[in-house]
Design a protein around this motif. Structure first.
Motif, PDB file in Angstrom:
ATOM      1  N   GLN A  33       1.189  -1.403  -0.308  1.00 20.71           N
ATOM      2  CA  GLN A  33       0.198   0.040   0.008  1.00 20.71           C
ATOM      3  C   GLN A  33       1.079   1.340   0.382  1.00 20.71           C
ATOM      4  O   GLN A  33       1.019   2.180  -0.679  1.00 20.71           O
ATOM      5  CB  GLN A  33      -0.509   0.302   1.174  1.00 20.71           C
ATOM      6  CG  GLN A  33      -2.692  -1.479   1.071  1.00 20.71           C
ATOM      7  CD  GLN A  33      -2.858  -0.770   0.147  1.00 20.71           C
ATOM      8  OE1 GLN A  33      -2.953   0.773   0.139  1.00 20.71           O
ATOM      9  NE2 GLN A  33      -4.421  -1.452   0.620  1.00 20.71           N
ATOM     10  N   ALA A  34       1.792   1.049   0.439  1.00 22.78           N
ATOM     11  CA  ALA A  34       2.935   1.832   0.387  1.00 22.78           C
ATOM     12  C   ALA A  34       3.659   2.596  -0.692  1.00 22.78           C
ATOM     13  O   ALA A  34       3.884   2.189  -1.375  1.00 22.78           O
ATOM     14  CB  ALA A  34       3.724   2.382   1.827  1.00 22.78           C
ATOM     15  N   ILE A  35       3.683   3.738  -1.190  1.00 24.34           N
ATOM     16  CA  ILE A  35       4.213   4.068  -2.322  1.00 24.34           C
ATOM     17  C   ILE A  35       5.755   3.922  -2.129  1.00 24.34           C
ATOM     18  O   ILE A  35       6.017   4.396  -1.002  1.00 24.34           O
ATOM     19  CB  ILE A  35       3.388   5.738  -2.545  1.00 24.34           C
ATOM     20  CG1 ILE A  35       4.102   5.917  -4.027  1.00 24.34           C
ATOM     21  CG2 ILE A  35       4.392   6.622  -1.816  1.00 24.34           C
ATOM     22  CD1 ILE A  35       3.541   7.454  -4.871  1.00 24.34           C
ATOM     23  N   GLU A  46      -2.498   7.893  -2.460  1.00 31.31           N
ATOM     24  CA  GLU A  46      -3.971   7.793  -2.342  1.00 31.31           C
ATOM     25  C   GLU A  46      -4.516   6.834  -3.512  1.00 31.31           C
ATOM     26  O   GLU A  46      -5.021   6.031  -3.371  1.00 31.31           O
ATOM     27  CB  GLU A  46      -4.932   9.063  -2.112  1.00 31.31           C
ATOM     28  CG  GLU A  46      -6.542   8.881  -2.136  1.00 31.31           C
ATOM     29  CD  GLU A  46      -7.075   9.636  -1.643  1.00 31.31           C
ATOM     30  OE1 GLU A  46      -8.669   9.113  -2.109  1.00 31.31           O
ATOM     31  OE2 GLU A  46      -6.595  10.555  -1.235  1.00 31.31           O
ATOM     32  N   LYS A  47      -3.818   7.695  -4.745  1.00 31.48           N
ATOM     33  CA  LYS A  47      -4.533   6.553  -6.165  1.00 31.48           C
ATOM     34  C   LYS A  47      -3.463   5.457  -6.037  1.00 31.48           C
ATOM     35  O   LYS A  47      -3.984   4.392  -6.646  1.00 31.48           O
ATOM     36  CB  LYS A  47      -3.796   7.886  -7.416  1.00 31.48           C
ATOM     37  CG  LYS A  47      -4.838   8.828  -6.840  1.00 31.48           C
ATOM     38  CD  LYS A  47      -4.440   9.147  -8.836  1.00 31.48           C
ATOM     39  CE  LYS A  47      -5.234  10.522  -8.626  1.00 31.48           C
ATOM     40  NZ  LYS A  47      -5.018  11.430 -10.014  1.00 31.48           N
ATOM     41  N   ALA A  53      -4.598  -1.903  -4.280  1.00 28.47           N
ATOM     42  CA  ALA A  53      -6.243  -2.693  -3.723  1.00 28.47           C
ATOM     43  C   ALA A  53      -6.773  -3.456  -4.595  1.00 28.47           C
ATOM     44  O   ALA A  53      -6.830  -4.736  -4.469  1.00 28.47           O
ATOM     45  CB  ALA A  53      -6.435  -1.545  -3.127  1.00 28.47           C
ATOM     46  N   TYR A  54      -6.758  -2.627  -6.086  1.00 24.35           N
ATOM     47  CA  TYR A  54      -7.625  -3.189  -6.963  1.00 24.35           C
ATOM     48  C   TYR A  54      -6.413  -4.480  -7.748  1.00 24.35           C
ATOM     49  O   TYR A  54      -7.079  -5.521  -7.507  1.00 24.35           O
ATOM     50  CB  TYR A  54      -7.793  -2.128  -7.852  1.00 24.35           C
ATOM     51  CG  TYR A  54      -8.336  -2.353  -9.257  1.00 24.35           C
ATOM     52  CD1 TYR A  54      -9.406  -2.760  -9.366  1.00 24.35           C
ATOM     53  CD2 TYR A  54      -7.637  -2.518 -10.380  1.00 24.35           C
ATOM     54  CE1 TYR A  54     -10.362  -3.629 -10.347  1.00 24.35           C
ATOM     55  CE2 TYR A  54      -7.652  -2.493 -11.311  1.00 24.35           C
ATOM     56  CZ  TYR A  54      -9.166  -2.853 -11.356  1.00 24.35           C
ATOM     57  OH  TYR A  54      -9.385  -3.673 -13.146  1.00 24.35           O
ATOM     58  N   PHE A 130     -14.390  -0.330  -6.960  1.00 21.94           N
ATOM     59  CA  PHE A 130     -13.117   0.968  -7.260  1.00 21.94           C
ATOM     60  C   PHE A 130     -13.430   1.765  -7.880  1.00 21.94           C
ATOM     61  O   PHE A 130     -12.735   2.928  -8.416  1.00 21.94           O
ATOM     62  CB  PHE A 130     -12.234   0.027  -8.098  1.00 21.94           C
ATOM     63  CG  PHE A 130     -11.352  -0.958  -6.478  1.00 21.94           C
ATOM     64  CD1 PHE A 130     -10.591  -0.188  -5.792  1.00 21.94           C
ATOM     65  CD2 PHE A 130     -11.362  -2.271  -6.510  1.00 21.94           C
ATOM     66  CE1 PHE A 130     -10.123  -1.225  -4.450  1.00 21.94           C
ATOM     67  CE2 PHE A 130     -11.154  -3.100  -5.595  1.00 21.94           C
ATOM     68  CZ  PHE A 130     -10.081  -2.209  -4.454  1.00 21.94           C
ATOM     69  N   GLY A 131     -14.792   2.369  -8.409  1.00 18.74           N
ATOM     70  CA  GLY A 131     -15.162   3.086  -8.670  1.00 18.74           C
ATOM     71  C   GLY A 131     -14.944   2.976 -10.935  1.00 18.74           C
ATOM     72  O   GLY A 131     -14.643   3.786 -10.879  1.00 18.74           O
ATOM     73  N   PHE A 132     -14.743   2.026 -11.033  1.00 17.86           N
ATOM     74  CA  PHE A 132     -13.781   1.901 -12.837  1.00 17.86           C
ATOM     75  C   PHE A 132     -15.247   1.312 -13.333  1.00 17.86           C
ATOM     76  O   PHE A 132     -14.686   1.594 -14.703  1.00 17.86           O
ATOM     77  CB  PHE A 132     -13.075   0.744 -12.425  1.00 17.86           C
ATOM     78  CG  PHE A 132     -11.799   0.986 -11.781  1.00 17.86           C
ATOM     79  CD1 PHE A 132     -10.801   2.457 -12.108  1.00 17.86           C
ATOM     80  CD2 PHE A 132     -11.002   0.167 -10.693  1.00 17.86           C
ATOM     81  CE1 PHE A 132     -10.243   2.973 -11.098  1.00 17.86           C
ATOM     82  CE2 PHE A 132      -9.870   1.149 -10.778  1.00 17.86           C
ATOM     83  CZ  PHE A 132      -9.430   1.744 -10.545  1.00 17.86           C
TER      84      PHE A 132
END
Length: 151
Positions: A33-35, A46-47, A53-54, A130-132
């Motif tokens: 999760q960490a960039i 955040e993106k 996650a996706y 995920f809003g895609f």
């Protein structure tokens, strides 16, 4: 010899399946999760977290769908389904090229129909989460029909 060939084919299919699933599992385990520091000033954290996650959800679902497909293929092979289908196609179609085309076409169509619930879930549950998802159920069905006609 046929039984030896049968076991060699089963072994190769199982080894390929296991290796591919192992690689998918490794990819899931190493996605974080960490960039990474290299991207910290370039890419929105955040993106990046949403993308990771996706990826994990899609990869996990891919393992499930490929396991289902592999199991169906093994059952079909073990019970002589390919030989049965070949015999059936040869009754109605003459000529080696057309027989091969129809044989693989039937396998493609059967696979597409078996995977339809998984495609639906991927589109309307995972991508929606995920809003895609920009696809309506009607467009999904029309696209499937167009894909079949083009194939």
């Amino acid at each position: 010899m046929p039984s030896t060939l049968f076991y060699i084919i089963i072994f190769l299919l199982a080894a390929d399946f296991a290796f591919e699933r192992y690689l998918s599992w490794l990819n899931i385990q190493h996605s974080s999760q960490a960039i990474p520091d290299l991207l910290s000033g370039i890419y929105d954290a955040e993106k990046y977290g949403k993308q990771q996650a996706y990826f994990r959800v899609n990869a996990g679902f891919g393992i499930l769908t490929s396991a289902f497909s592999f199991l169906i293929m093994l059952i079909f092979y073990a019970f002589g389904g390919f030989a049965w289908l070949d015999g059936l196609v040869r009754i109605y179609v003459h000529g080696e090229i057309w027989t091969s085309i129809v044989f693989f076409g039937v396998l493609f169509l059967a696979n597409d129909l078996l995977m339809l619930p998984f495609d639906w879930y991927d589109t309307f549950v995972i991508e929606e989460k995920f809003g895609f998802n920009k696809v309506t159920p009607k467009l999904f069905i029309v696209d499937k029909i167009k894909g079949l006609l083009l194939s």
